[in-house]
Motif scaffolding. Structure first.
Motif, PDB file in Angstrom:
ATOM      1  N   TYR A  26       0.837  -1.205   0.000  1.00 31.04           N
ATOM      2  CA  TYR A  26       0.000   0.000   0.000  1.00 31.04           C
ATOM      3  C   TYR A  26       0.870   1.253   0.000  1.00 31.04           C
ATOM      4  CZ  TYR A  26       0.651   1.495   4.849  1.00 31.04           C
ATOM      5  OH  TYR A  26       1.178   1.973   6.017  1.00 31.04           O
ATOM      6  N   ASP A  34      -3.650   7.739   6.995  1.00 31.38           N
ATOM      7  CA  ASP A  34      -3.255   6.352   7.245  1.00 31.38           C
ATOM      8  C   ASP A  34      -3.332   6.130   8.749  1.00 31.38           C
ATOM      9  OD1 ASP A  34      -2.315   3.775   7.004  1.00 31.38           O
ATOM     10  OD2 ASP A  34      -0.228   4.352   6.683  1.00 31.38           O
ATOM     11  N   ASN A  67      -5.359   5.247   3.024  1.00 30.67           N
ATOM     12  CA  ASN A  67      -5.153   3.809   3.062  1.00 30.67           C
ATOM     13  C   ASN A  67      -6.346   3.182   3.774  1.00 30.67           C
ATOM     14  OD1 ASN A  67      -4.028   1.206   3.109  1.00 30.67           O
ATOM     15  ND2 ASN A  67      -3.020   1.600   5.070  1.00 30.67           N
ATOM     16  N   ALA A 117      -8.989  -0.454   4.230  1.00 30.95           N
ATOM     17  CA  ALA A 117      -8.910  -1.916   4.229  1.00 30.95           C
ATOM     18  C   ALA A 117     -10.323  -2.490   4.295  1.00 30.95           C
ATOM     19  CB  ALA A 117      -8.071  -2.421   5.400  1.00 30.95           C
ATOM     20  N   ALA A 138      -5.833  -0.997  -5.952  1.00 31.95           N
ATOM     21  CA  ALA A 138      -5.802  -2.188  -5.102  1.00 31.95           C
ATOM     22  C   ALA A 138      -5.296  -3.388  -5.904  1.00 31.95           C
ATOM     23  CB  ALA A 138      -7.186  -2.491  -4.532  1.00 31.95           C
ATOM     24  N   ASN A 153      -5.755  -4.068   1.499  1.00 32.65           N
ATOM     25  CA  ASN A 153      -5.715  -2.610   1.439  1.00 32.65           C
ATOM     26  C   ASN A 153      -6.198  -2.091   0.089  1.00 32.65           C
ATOM     27  OD1 ASN A 153      -3.140  -3.446   3.272  1.00 32.65           O
ATOM     28  ND2 ASN A 153      -4.090  -1.574   4.023  1.00 32.65           N
TER      29      ASN A 153
END
Length: 281
Positions: free
Chosen positions: A52, A145, A178, A180, A206, A218
């Protein structure tokens, strides 16, 4: 660090551990409560180990001509991997790093010090609270992030948060996050729907297996008002050692489907990763 031995410290938000990489002389892995957070090579700050982070690096390389300094706001510090990357690739950049875990920032700067004149200011504060107090039109890039443990805090997922991010960015600024998730992508789709209210252009980067719903992983969200060079990004990410896909335009709108923007009252953290997804011994 003078010796390549692990360092463990209990901080405000968990147990942080710095572990040396046996294959790279001055490289270190940061974990918090066993989950990998950052990787830094002090001799080669442009080395991005995590997939990522490499994708965020591709976007950072593309947002302006090579070497042009930028004003960058980082929400979430970790081991300061991306601030070090920007300082190395765009000397003269001004960067602010906001992280709620003061102890973690102290651990990182003590054992993995920043070089003189790096232009990186550290702030121990809640990301959204700091963002709400930041001046408008002050950043070229905002990178989010932030993980509380292995989940993104709810207050960093809402429309109110997205509006604050847009306010702080300059007119041609770029927002990066970022995220997930896994199929059926309720969280990722809701984030896209939320940022689509505020920004004109959206894209997602991705790994193909994640996008096909084969595994949890991620996804990098890109949002801006200016047109995104999706084709150029697609070429960069496809040629990477860890190839990824760039989705944008009609394909991305179809992916979002009927997902609705997230208000502060109904915001929830990102989903808990399946056991062992990001853990390390």
């Amino acid at each position: 660090m003078s010796e390549s031995i692990p360092v463990v410290r209990v901080t405000e938000h968990g147990t942080a551990k710095l572990m040396p990489d046996v294959d790279r002389e001055r490289a270190w892995l940061l974990t918090v409560d066993g989950a990998p957070q950052s990787y830094v090579d002090l001799d080669e700050p442009t080395h991005l180990e995590f997939e990522y982070a490499r994708r965020l690096g591709h976007v950072l390389d593309a947002v302006a001509e090579a070497g042009v300094p930028l004003d960058v706001l980082h929400l979430g510090g970790g081991a300061l991997t991306l601030p070090r990357y920007v300082a190395a690739t765009r000397p003269g950049s001004r960067q602010d790093v906001v992280d709620a875990d003061r102890g973690l920032l102290e651990l990182v700067t003590e054992h993995l010090p920043l070089g003189d004149g790096a232009g990186i200011a550290l702030h121990a504060a809640d990301a959204r609270g700091w963002l709400e107090g930041a001046p408008g039109d002050s950043a070229d890039v905002l990178i989010a992030d932030v993980f509380g443990g292995s989940r993104i805090p709810a207050h960093l997922t809402s429309l109110g948060y997205a509006r604050e991010a847009e306010r702080v960015l300059r007119a041609d600024g770029v927002y990066l996050a970022n995220l997930a998730d896994s199929a059926p992508f309720d969280f990722l789709r809701s984030q896209l729907a939320t940022f689509a209210v505020v920004f004109e252009e959206l894209a997602v980067i991705a790994e193909p297996g994640v996008l096909r719903g084969r595994r949890f992983g991620n996804a990098v969200l890109i949002a801006s008002h200016r047109p995104l060079d999706a084709g150029g990004l697609a070429r960069r990410t496809a040629a990477d050692a860890f190839p990824a896909r760039v989705e944008h335009g009609s394909v991305l709108r179809e992916f979002v489907g009927g997902a609705r923007p997230v208000g502060d009252a109904d915001a929830v953290p990102s989903p808990e990763p399946p056991g062992g997804t990001f853990g390390i011994g």
